[in-house]
Design a protein around this motif. Structure first.
Motif, PDB file in Angstrom:
ATOM      1  N   ILE A 127      34.865  40.178  25.287  1.00  0.00           N
ATOM      2  CA  ILE A 127      34.211  39.319  26.686  1.00  0.00           C
ATOM      3  C   ILE A 127      35.450  39.718  27.601  1.00  0.00           C
ATOM      4  N   ARG A 128      36.353  39.059  27.372  1.00  0.00           N
ATOM      5  CA  ARG A 128      37.659  39.051  28.421  1.00  0.00           C
ATOM      6  C   ARG A 128      37.914  39.725  28.746  1.00  0.00           C
ATOM      7  N   LYS A 129      37.634  40.959  27.964  1.00  0.00           N
ATOM      8  CA  LYS A 129      38.347  42.192  28.498  1.00  0.00           C
ATOM      9  C   LYS A 129      36.514  42.596  29.267  1.00  0.00           C
ATOM     10  N   VAL A 130      35.189  42.484  29.237  1.00  0.00           N
ATOM     11  CA  VAL A 130      34.273  42.773  30.490  1.00  0.00           C
ATOM     12  C   VAL A 130      34.885  42.164  31.818  1.00  0.00           C
ATOM     13  N   ALA A 131      35.081  40.703  31.466  1.00  0.00           N
ATOM     14  CA  ALA A 131      35.405  40.225  32.012  1.00  0.00           C
ATOM     15  C   ALA A 131      36.533  40.382  32.905  1.00  0.00           C
ATOM     16  N   ARG A 132      37.707  40.488  32.733  1.00  0.00           N
ATOM     17  CA  ARG A 132      38.811  41.256  33.449  1.00  0.00           C
ATOM     18  C   ARG A 132      38.179  42.051  34.971  1.00  0.00           C
ATOM     19  N   ARG A 133      37.828  43.277  33.779  1.00  0.00           N
ATOM     20  CA  ARG A 133      36.986  44.515  34.705  1.00  0.00           C
ATOM     21  C   ARG A 133      37.094  43.776  35.633  1.00  0.00           C
TER      22      ARG A 133
ATOM     23  N   VAL B  13      36.733  40.493  37.327  1.00  0.00           N
ATOM     24  CA  VAL B  13      37.547  39.658  38.137  1.00  0.00           C
ATOM     25  C   VAL B  13      38.360  40.326  38.923  1.00  0.00           C
ATOM     26  N   GLU B  14      38.814  41.590  37.707  1.00  0.00           N
ATOM     27  CA  GLU B  14      40.112  42.578  39.084  1.00  0.00           C
ATOM     28  C   GLU B  14      39.331  43.247  40.242  1.00  0.00           C
ATOM     29  N   GLY B  15      38.357  43.365  40.039  1.00  0.00           N
ATOM     30  CA  GLY B  15      37.237  43.889  40.630  1.00  0.00           C
ATOM     31  C   GLY B  15      36.812  43.627  42.085  1.00  0.00           C
ATOM     32  N   LEU B  16      37.539  41.952  41.745  1.00  0.00           N
ATOM     33  CA  LEU B  16      37.097  41.108  43.280  1.00  0.00           C
ATOM     34  C   LEU B  16      38.476  41.113  43.643  1.00  0.00           C
ATOM     35  N   GLY B  17      39.470  41.377  42.798  1.00  0.00           N
ATOM     36  CA  GLY B  17      41.135  41.694  44.177  1.00  0.00           C
ATOM     37  C   GLY B  17      41.775  40.760  43.158  1.00  0.00           C
TER      38      GLY B  17
END
Length: 123
Positions: free
Chosen positions: A15-21, A23-27
């Motif tokens: 979940i952290r990995k998916v969310a990280r991708r 959220v990083e895409g949101l800048g």
């Protein structure tokens, strides 16, 4: 302007990995914590702009973390999105009463997270 930061708090590495991708895409610059205790230690040294928070975790659950975060100096500033499979309205109400800014049901996708971040004024 400094990059906006997001702390992802979840005991699931996936979940952290998916969310990280997403959220990083949101800048955002992203940090991760595996439970509320670890997350609280992060927040004590540097408050993030947004916290994506799981409910059910070992050591310290999301609700306990949220109450302790809100009690920290400046702990009212981060936007907190509770992120859980908990769908019962009374549980959601409890999270909001404890200081969560919004609620995201799992599983989520990029579109859902983006709209929730927008709703709380994080993006």
């Amino acid at each position: 302007m400094d990059a906006r930061t997001c702390l992802i708090v979840d005991d699931s590495r996936i979940i952290r990995k998916v969310a990280r991708r997403i959220v990083e895409g949101l800048g955002f610059e992203v940090d991760e914590a595996a439970d509320g205790s670890e997350a609280l230690a992060w927040c004590a040294s540097a408050l993030p702009d947004v916290v994506l928070l799981d409910w059910n975790m070992p050591v310290m659950d999301g609700l306990t973390f949220l109450r302790r975060l809100r009690a920290l100096p400046g702990g009212d500033r981060p936007k907190v999105l509770f992120c859980s499979v908990e769908a019962a309205p009374d549980r959601i109400a409890e999270a909001l009463a404890a200081g969560a800014d919004d609620y995201v049901m799992k599983p989520f996708d990029g579109e859902i997270l983006h709209s929730k971040f927008a709703e709380v004024g994080a993006v």
